[in-house]
Design a protein around this motif. Structure first.
Motif: not given
Length: 321
Positions: A234-236, A259-261, A274-276
């Motif tokens: 949901a964050r994408f 964020m870091t995944v 953000e925006g990448e």
């Protein structure tokens, strides 16, 4: 000849995914190959996409196959139909019916990366075509062509515009590999989506109901399940972008926030600004002359070219030479 050959099992898939994730998500411009959309859920979502009003390629290609299946059977006299990336094999039934009516069909060999989708397709085809040898192959069409069974003359069908998911250098490598496994005089039936107005193209990959967005984000679900990652899909956000220079659609997943995944199974921690975005698919669009030139470069001669009535989608029948 009935059964299911598994050349790419679950462990093999996980190892291949690990390699792609390490390579693609460590790159300056992050990317992932589109084949990782297609777990069981992804395959179901794609079937849903093909029925959407915005997604014209399936209907346009089916129109051509329904009209020309008899001619394809007459010209090729194929004994074995091989379908690469078969999925549900729904459109393939038009070809099977044409070849059966012509009296030449002996065997059907579908290949797909999704074992669940392929198993269901094999079961359904076997039930509906009694007496037909059906031999499914679970594998990657870029790696396992040399392992395909079947007696000549063979007709290899690569439909749905899937060839557009390959970069130009990958397309040539793939077409050469198909030519390598075919004898002189055998056949390739190729479906290619055609260049058209941008609004129609973008809408096909960004439908109003959001099904394609869910399909796109499913690649993150696959990575979570297979590699223990902590992606929050949901964050994408989902994007479809027309690259006019290369004449292809890019599907992207864009980070809504920094964020870091963590991806333990690949030994990675991936940072996103953000925006990448991650490029998850290209879908190249073609022109008739370009299709013929690429096929000729790889040892095929186009003998027939058909389009739907609105000239949205091209189907070429090419013979090895």
């Amino acid at each position: 000849m009935t059964g299911l050959d598994v050349h790419q099992g679950s462990d093999d898939l996980t190892e291949a995914l690990k390699v792609d994730v390490r390579s693609g998500l460590s790159a300056a411009q992050k990317w992932l190959p589109p084949k990782w959309f297609y777990d069981a859920r992804g395959s179901r979502l794609f079937e849903d996409i093909t029925a959407l009003p915005e997604y014209y390629p399936t209907r346009a290609e089916r129109e051509v196959l329904a009209r020309e299946a008899g001619e394809i059977a007459r010209v090729t006299g194929a004994s074995t139909l091989v379908e690469l990336g078969s999925g549900s094999s729904e459109k393939t039934r038009l070809l099977l019916d044409g070849l059966r009516a012509a009296g030449t069909l002996r065997a059907f060999v579908p290949l797909d990366v999704s074992e669940s989708a392929l198993s269901a397709a094999v079961t359904a085809i076997r039930a509906d075509y009694p007496g037909l040898d059906v031999h499914g192959v679970v594998g990657d069409f870029t790696e396992h062509l040399g392992l395909l069974p079947g007696q000549p003359p063979r007709l290899v069908a690569f439909l749905g515009g899937t060839i557009g998911n390959l970069l130009p250098v990958e397309r040539l490598k793939f077409l050469r590999s198909v030519r390598h496994v075919l004898a002189e005089g055998e056949w390739l039936l190729l479906g290619t989506d055609l260049v058209k107005d941008v609004a129609t193209l973008v809408a096909a990959y960004d439908d109003a109901a959001g099904v394609t967005a869910e399909f796109n984000r499913n690649v993150l679900v696959v990575i979570n399940e297979r590699l223990g990652a902590d992606f929050d899909p949901a964050r994408f956000g989902h994007e479809a972008y027309w690259d006019a220079e290369h004449e292809w659609i890019e599907m992207r997943l864009r980070a809504r926030e920094a964020m870091t995944v963590r991806i333990p199974g690949a030994g990675l921690a991936v940072s996103f600004a953000e925006g990448e975005h991650i490029r998850t698919e290209i879908s190249a669009k073609f022109r008739q002359e370009g299709v013929a030139a690429e096929l000729a470069e790889c040892g095929f001669a186009v003998e027939h070219w058909w389009t739907d009535a609105r000239q949205r989608f091209g189907v070429s029948l090419a013979r090895t030479r």
